[in-house]
Design a protein around this motif. Structure first.
Motif, PDB file in Angstrom:
ATOM      1  N   ASN A  85      -6.537   3.583  -8.467  1.00 35.89           N
ATOM      2  CA  ASN A  85      -6.051   4.578  -7.536  1.00 35.89           C
ATOM      3  C   ASN A  85      -4.535   5.011  -7.633  1.00 35.89           C
ATOM      4  OD1 ASN A  85      -5.091   2.209  -6.502  1.00 35.89           O
ATOM      5  ND2 ASN A  85      -6.665   2.098  -4.663  1.00 35.89           N
ATOM      6  N   ILE A  86      -3.975   4.401  -8.447  1.00 38.05           N
ATOM      7  CA  ILE A  86      -2.579   4.800  -8.926  1.00 38.05           C
ATOM      8  C   ILE A  86      -2.782   6.061  -9.841  1.00 38.05           C
ATOM      9  CG2 ILE A  86      -0.597   4.235 -10.353  1.00 38.05           C
ATOM     10  CD1 ILE A  86      -0.920   1.272  -9.563  1.00 38.05           C
ATOM     11  N   PHE A  87      -3.796   6.099 -10.602  1.00 39.45           N
ATOM     12  CA  PHE A  87      -4.088   7.164 -11.410  1.00 39.45           C
ATOM     13  C   PHE A  87      -3.966   8.463 -10.268  1.00 39.45           C
ATOM     14  CE2 PHE A  87      -7.266   9.769 -13.920  1.00 39.45           C
ATOM     15  CZ  PHE A  87      -6.529   9.890 -15.002  1.00 39.45           C
ATOM     16  N   THR A  88      -4.755   8.276  -9.258  1.00 37.19           N
ATOM     17  CA  THR A  88      -4.871   9.657  -8.487  1.00 37.19           C
ATOM     18  C   THR A  88      -3.701   9.767  -7.762  1.00 37.19           C
ATOM     19  OG1 THR A  88      -7.065   8.490  -7.632  1.00 37.19           O
ATOM     20  CG2 THR A  88      -6.480  10.059  -6.108  1.00 37.19           C
ATOM     21  N   ALA A  89      -2.724   8.679  -7.411  1.00 34.73           N
ATOM     22  CA  ALA A  89      -1.440   8.909  -6.937  1.00 34.73           C
ATOM     23  C   ALA A  89      -0.608   9.625  -7.735  1.00 34.73           C
ATOM     24  CB  ALA A  89      -0.911   7.804  -6.273  1.00 34.73           C
ATOM     25  N   PHE A 137       4.265  16.017  -1.441  1.00 40.49           N
ATOM     26  CA  PHE A 137       3.338  14.743  -1.583  1.00 40.49           C
ATOM     27  C   PHE A 137       3.144  14.143  -0.409  1.00 40.49           C
ATOM     28  CE2 PHE A 137       2.900  10.415  -3.326  1.00 40.49           C
ATOM     29  CZ  PHE A 137       1.756  10.462  -3.733  1.00 40.49           C
ATOM     30  N   ILE A 138       1.912  13.916   0.271  1.00 42.25           N
ATOM     31  CA  ILE A 138       2.030  13.378   1.397  1.00 42.25           C
ATOM     32  C   ILE A 138       1.122  12.041   1.163  1.00 42.25           C
ATOM     33  CG2 ILE A 138       0.928  13.488   3.876  1.00 42.25           C
ATOM     34  CD1 ILE A 138       1.657  16.508   3.820  1.00 42.25           C
ATOM     35  N   GLU A 166      -2.403  -3.647   8.916  1.00 38.95           N
ATOM     36  CA  GLU A 166      -0.726  -2.923   8.729  1.00 38.95           C
ATOM     37  C   GLU A 166      -0.208  -3.463   7.574  1.00 38.95           C
ATOM     38  OE1 GLU A 166       0.965  -0.419   9.933  1.00 38.95           O
ATOM     39  OE2 GLU A 166       2.695  -1.218   8.736  1.00 38.95           O
ATOM     40  N   ALA A 167      -0.582  -4.731   7.077  1.00 39.44           N
ATOM     41  CA  ALA A 167      -0.201  -5.240   6.010  1.00 39.44           C
ATOM     42  C   ALA A 167      -0.601  -4.529   4.918  1.00 39.44           C
ATOM     43  CB  ALA A 167      -0.683  -7.026   5.866  1.00 39.44           C
ATOM     44  N   PHE A 168      -1.715  -4.386   4.685  1.00 41.67           N
ATOM     45  CA  PHE A 168      -2.044  -3.553   3.498  1.00 41.67           C
ATOM     46  C   PHE A 168      -1.480  -1.867   3.439  1.00 41.67           C
ATOM     47  CE2 PHE A 168      -6.141  -6.144   3.045  1.00 41.67           C
ATOM     48  CZ  PHE A 168      -5.776  -6.724   2.140  1.00 41.67           C
ATOM     49  N   ALA A 169      -1.170  -1.574   4.589  1.00 41.36           N
ATOM     50  CA  ALA A 169      -0.596  -0.095   4.685  1.00 41.36           C
ATOM     51  C   ALA A 169       0.868  -0.477   4.182  1.00 41.36           C
ATOM     52  CB  ALA A 169      -0.505   0.469   6.378  1.00 41.36           C
ATOM     53  N   GLN A 170       1.540  -1.352   4.496  1.00 39.09           N
ATOM     54  CA  GLN A 170       2.939  -1.692   4.150  1.00 39.09           C
ATOM     55  C   GLN A 170       2.963  -2.209   2.717  1.00 39.09           C
ATOM     56  OE1 GLN A 170       5.570  -0.892   5.642  1.00 39.09           O
ATOM     57  NE2 GLN A 170       6.621  -1.527   3.841  1.00 39.09           N
ATOM     58  N   GLY A 171       1.784  -2.751   2.053  1.00 37.13           N
ATOM     59  CA  GLY A 171       1.577  -2.832   0.759  1.00 37.13           C
ATOM     60  C   GLY A 171       1.593  -1.886  -0.126  1.00 37.13           C
ATOM     61  N   ILE A 172       0.777  -0.771   0.520  1.00 37.42           N
ATOM     62  CA  ILE A 172       0.500   0.520  -0.313  1.00 37.42           C
ATOM     63  C   ILE A 172       1.969   1.237  -0.246  1.00 37.42           C
ATOM     64  CG2 ILE A 172      -0.374   2.922  -0.051  1.00 37.42           C
ATOM     65  CD1 ILE A 172      -2.931   1.210   1.082  1.00 37.42           C
ATOM     66  N   ARG A 173       2.770   1.290   0.734  1.00 35.21           N
ATOM     67  CA  ARG A 173       4.005   1.759   0.806  1.00 35.21           C
ATOM     68  C   ARG A 173       4.945   1.174  -0.258  1.00 35.21           C
ATOM     69  NH1 ARG A 173       3.736   0.813   6.528  1.00 35.21           N
ATOM     70  NH2 ARG A 173       2.466   2.496   7.503  1.00 35.21           N
ATOM     71  N   ASP A 174       4.900  -0.250  -0.379  1.00 34.47           N
ATOM     72  CA  ASP A 174       5.642  -0.789  -1.118  1.00 34.47           C
ATOM     73  C   ASP A 174       5.465  -0.449  -2.762  1.00 34.47           C
ATOM     74  OD1 ASP A 174       7.068  -1.952   0.890  1.00 34.47           O
ATOM     75  OD2 ASP A 174       5.911  -3.991   0.549  1.00 34.47           O
ATOM     76  N   LEU A 215       6.689   2.483  -7.817  1.00 33.39           N
ATOM     77  CA  LEU A 215       6.414   3.355  -8.906  1.00 33.39           C
ATOM     78  C   LEU A 215       7.175   4.434  -8.722  1.00 33.39           C
ATOM     79  CD1 LEU A 215       2.348   3.187  -8.176  1.00 33.39           C
ATOM     80  CD2 LEU A 215       3.647   2.504 -10.525  1.00 33.39           C
ATOM     81  N   GLY A 216       8.102   4.756  -7.686  1.00 32.12           N
ATOM     82  CA  GLY A 216       8.779   5.699  -7.604  1.00 32.12           C
ATOM     83  C   GLY A 216       8.306   7.097  -6.999  1.00 32.12           C
ATOM     84  N   LEU A 217       6.668   6.926  -6.756  1.00 33.05           N
ATOM     85  CA  LEU A 217       6.129   8.027  -6.043  1.00 33.05           C
ATOM     86  C   LEU A 217       6.259   7.949  -4.506  1.00 33.05           C
ATOM     87  CD1 LEU A 217       2.846   7.269  -8.134  1.00 33.05           C
ATOM     88  CD2 LEU A 217       4.865   8.537  -8.861  1.00 33.05           C
ATOM     89  N   VAL A 218       7.620   8.391  -4.224  1.00 33.72           N
ATOM     90  CA  VAL A 218       7.942   8.400  -3.029  1.00 33.72           C
ATOM     91  C   VAL A 218       7.205   9.493  -2.009  1.00 33.72           C
ATOM     92  CG1 VAL A 218       9.882   8.111  -1.294  1.00 33.72           C
ATOM     93  CG2 VAL A 218       9.847   7.243  -3.454  1.00 33.72           C
TER      94      VAL A 218
END
Ligand code: GLU
Length: 441
Positions: A19-23, A37-38, A51-59, A64-67
């Motif tokens: 899924n990083i490929f998609t991002a 980019f949303i 919420e822990a996974f949501a935060q993990g995805i943000r991190d 990756l710098g894909l803010v």
């Protein structure tokens, strides 16, 4: 029109290479056009989303710098989905059903045994108002389906696959809302894409059938759909994306010493015929991004190739970019001497310990007198300019040794290794005192 893309993971796990490929593609497509980019958290599955996974995805994205320029969560937008479902109901494009999972299962088995496609038979479309009242009176809560237009052929010009079409008659009317009131992915995604002004959807080919359904939803809701692009799913070197590789998340990549930009640079080109370049900034990657170069193939992800690219990127990193990650005392000069030998920045510490010592070096008996000679020779030389070449020249004249026999014992005695950075550049870092001590042993 501002090009706007979204990356829509479910917060039921961390990001992995797939899924990083998609991002990466959604990010670069938006940034190339100066667009947005949303991050959309698809958390309609309340039981599995955390919420822990949501935060993990943000991190993960931050690393990756894909803010993202904005973030939305589907769980905050239920009112919008209710409104859309109501509209679809009013125009006859959504309907209530009461079959239990067991009943649906039996229907499917019967269809399959008759050689028919196991599509929903639309029995609930025939229910009268009285039937609905009776069923609800019995306490059965309905689930909702979207009614596909079986006659409307679905076509789109896919940015990767080219002209595409799907016959909706082959598909089941999808369930959009469960009996417990929770929404499934399909309709919320369309409502969000409309409300967020998404112009391009880039995702895996596992969503092609969903696209046919969702294009009909856009049409029913009176909105122009985004441009669609479906890429082939990543595979690993041995054919399928194995667990180990496919689940390689940012933690694992970090541990391997992979630079985040190497991950992005590699995934930006994987599956294209273009060379993977050691580009170390996102702006350049965005500038060169071209979704159309992705063929109708399954890009092959090879961790060895990623390490190789990482090395090429590390070889270009300026001191300022890495100084915080280098051992104390290692300066810009040392970085430039050591850098060409690194696959990861972390390995610099290893070479720095060679410079600072102590080192262990195994000296062959036949080299002992030679090294004593080297010690004497070095002691006589002025410590400036190209000391290494001056030493080697002096020893050549004095001992008659040549080539490997001339310099290899010196490298080994001075560094404890048989390979490494240019000795001419390394020797000044080791310094006169340490060099003399290492030759004297
Ligand atoms: N949450 C969906 C997924 O991860 C999003 C698909 C889409 O891009 O629409 O597969």
């Amino acid at each position: 029109m501002t090009v706007t893309t979204r990356f829509a993971p479910s917060p039921t796990g961390r990001l992995h290479v797939g899924n990083i490929f998609t991002a990466v593609h959604n990010y670069l497509l938006a940034k190339k056009a100066g667009g947005r980019f949303i991050l959309r958290l698809d958390d309609t599955d309340r039981a599995r989303s955390t919420e822990a996974f949501a935060q993990g995805i943000r991190d993960d994205l931050a690393w990756l710098g894909l803010v993202p320029d904005a973030e939305v969560r589907q769980s905050d937008r239920v009112a919008a989905y209710d409104a859309a479902l109501e509209r679809l109901h009013a125009m006859g494009r959504a309907y209530r059903c009461y079959e239990s999972p067991e009943e649906l299962d039996i229907k499917r088995k019967v269809q399959l045994s008759r050689g028919l496609p196991p599509a929903y038979d639309r029995a609930a479309l025939k229910l009268s108002d009285a039937d609905h009242a009776r069923l609800e009176g019995e306490g059965i809560r309905p689930h909702w389906r979207f009614r596909l237009d079986h006659d409307g052929h679905v076509e789109w010009d896919d940015l990767i696959r080219g002209p595409s079409h799907i016959d909706p008659a082959s598909l089941s009317d999808p369930v959009v809302r469960r009996a417990d009131g929770g929404y499934l992915y399909m309709l919320p995604s369309v409502v969000d894409d409309i409300d967020l002004g998404i112009t391009h959807v880039v995702r895996g080919e596992d969503h092609v059938a969903n696209s046919a359904i969702q294009l009909q939803m856009f049409e029913a809701l009176g909105c122009a759909p985004p441009r669609l692009a479906h890429f082939g799913l990543l595979t690993s070197v041995d054919g399928e994306l194995s667990k180990r590789v496919g689940s390689a998340g940012t933690e694992a990549l970090k541990e391997l010493g992979i630079e985040p930009i190497a991950v992005v640079a590699m995934l930006a080109r994987l599956g294209t015929a273009d060379a993977i370049e050691p580009v170390a900034d996102l702006a350049t990657l965005a500038e060169r991004h071209d979704l159309g170069r992705l063929g109708n193939t399954h890009p092959r992800f090879d961790p060895a190739e990623l390490r190789h690219l990482n090395a090429r990127i590390v070889h270009q990193l300026p001191f300022e970019a890495v100084r915080d990650r280098l051992p104390a005392g290692m300066d810009g000069t040392a970085w430039e001497v050591i850098r060409p030998n690194l696959t990861t920045v972390a390995e610099a510490a290893d070479w720095w310990s060679v410079v600072e010592g102590p080192i262990a070096a195994e000296i062959a008996p036949e080299d002992e007198s030679y090294l004593a000679e080297a010690h004497a020779g070095l002691a006589e030389l002025p410590w400036h300019g190209d000391v290494w070449h001056a030493l080697v020249e002096a020893l050549k004249a004095r001992t008659g040794r040549k080539g490997k026999a001339l310099f290899q014992p010196l490298r080994r005695a001075l560094t404890g290794r048989d390979h490494g950075p240019e000795m001419a550049a390394l020797l000044p870092l080791i310094g006169r005192e340490r060099a003399l001590a290492r030759l004297a042993r």
